[in-house]
Design a protein around this motif. Sequence first.
Motif, short mmCIF file in Angstrom:
data_model
loop_
_atom_site.label_atom_id
_atom_site.label_comp_id
_atom_site.label_asym_id
_atom_site.label_seq_id
_atom_site.Cartn_x
_atom_site.Cartn_y
_atom_site.Cartn_z
N GLN A 192 -27.62 86.81 99.25
CA GLN A 192 -27.46 86.94 100.70
C GLN A 192 -28.28 85.92 101.48
OE1 GLN A 192 -28.70 90.98 101.12
NE2 GLN A 192 -26.74 91.81 100.46
N VAL A 193 -29.13 85.13 100.81
CA VAL A 193 -30.01 84.19 101.50
C VAL A 193 -29.22 83.06 102.15
CG1 VAL A 193 -31.79 82.42 101.11
CG2 VAL A 193 -32.08 84.71 100.18
N ILE A 194 -28.28 82.47 101.42
CA ILE A 194 -27.50 81.34 101.94
C ILE A 194 -26.27 81.87 102.65
CG2 ILE A 194 -26.16 79.30 101.32
CD1 ILE A 194 -28.20 78.84 99.12
N LEU A 195 -26.13 81.52 103.93
CA LEU A 195 -25.00 81.99 104.71
C LEU A 195 -23.81 81.04 104.63
CD1 LEU A 195 -26.93 83.19 107.88
CD2 LEU A 195 -26.15 84.56 105.95
N ALA A 196 -24.06 79.72 104.78
CA ALA A 196 -22.97 78.75 104.77
C ALA A 196 -23.54 77.35 104.67
CB ALA A 196 -22.16 78.87 106.06
N THR B 9 -32.74 84.20 108.64
CA THR B 9 -33.94 83.77 109.36
C THR B 9 -35.24 84.15 108.67
OG1 THR B 9 -33.74 85.75 110.73
CG2 THR B 9 -32.87 83.72 111.64
N ASN B 10 -35.23 85.14 107.79
CA ASN B 10 -36.47 85.52 107.12
C ASN B 10 -36.57 84.97 105.69
OD1 ASN B 10 -34.56 87.11 105.93
ND2 ASN B 10 -35.54 89.07 106.38
N ALA B 11 -35.75 83.98 105.35
CA ALA B 11 -35.77 83.38 104.02
C ALA B 11 -36.98 82.46 103.87
CB ALA B 11 -34.49 82.60 103.77
N THR B 12 -37.56 82.44 102.67
CA THR B 12 -38.68 81.56 102.38
C THR B 12 -38.18 80.37 101.55
OG1 THR B 12 -39.21 82.73 100.34
CG2 THR B 12 -40.28 83.50 102.36
N LYS B 13 -39.00 79.32 101.49
CA LYS B 13 -38.62 78.14 100.71
C LYS B 13 -38.36 78.47 99.24
CE LYS B 13 -40.70 74.51 103.53
NZ LYS B 13 -41.61 73.36 103.54
N PRO B 14 -39.26 79.23 98.57
CA PRO B 14 -38.97 79.57 97.16
C PRO B 14 -37.68 80.38 96.99
CG PRO B 14 -41.27 80.01 97.68
CD PRO B 14 -40.59 79.68 98.96
N GLU B 15 -37.39 81.27 97.94
CA GLU B 15 -36.14 82.04 97.87
C GLU B 15 -34.93 81.13 98.02
OE1 GLU B 15 -36.68 86.58 99.52
OE2 GLU B 15 -36.49 84.99 101.00
#
Length: 103
Positions: free
Chosen positions: A13-17, A40-46
């Motif tokens: 679910q992290v990557i939207l498009a 919006t709450n995704a981190t670089k490692p995620e």
Amino acid sequence: MNAPTFNQERLMQVILAPQISEKSTMIADKYEQVAFRVVTNATKPEIKAAVELLFKVEVDSVQVVNVKGKVKRFGKISGRRKDWKKAYVALKPGQEINFAAGE
């Protein structure tokens, strides 16, 4: 250093498009980076783990930008678009993401 482990459902679910524009195309050609719209709450490692999981590529680095929503007017009523986050993902040399694979 061990890579952190993430919940696979969360990574899906992290990557939207993919962010496809003139600027992102120029950056892809010049710096071998791919732009994505992410939660919006995704981190670089995620983001790194999500791209590696979804596209089966090796990620070199991730840069993120918080994009402020534009103010838009509809007659007298003034509204505002949502803020969102963009991630520039640099792939390791020789790696490539092909978005037109389904054709």
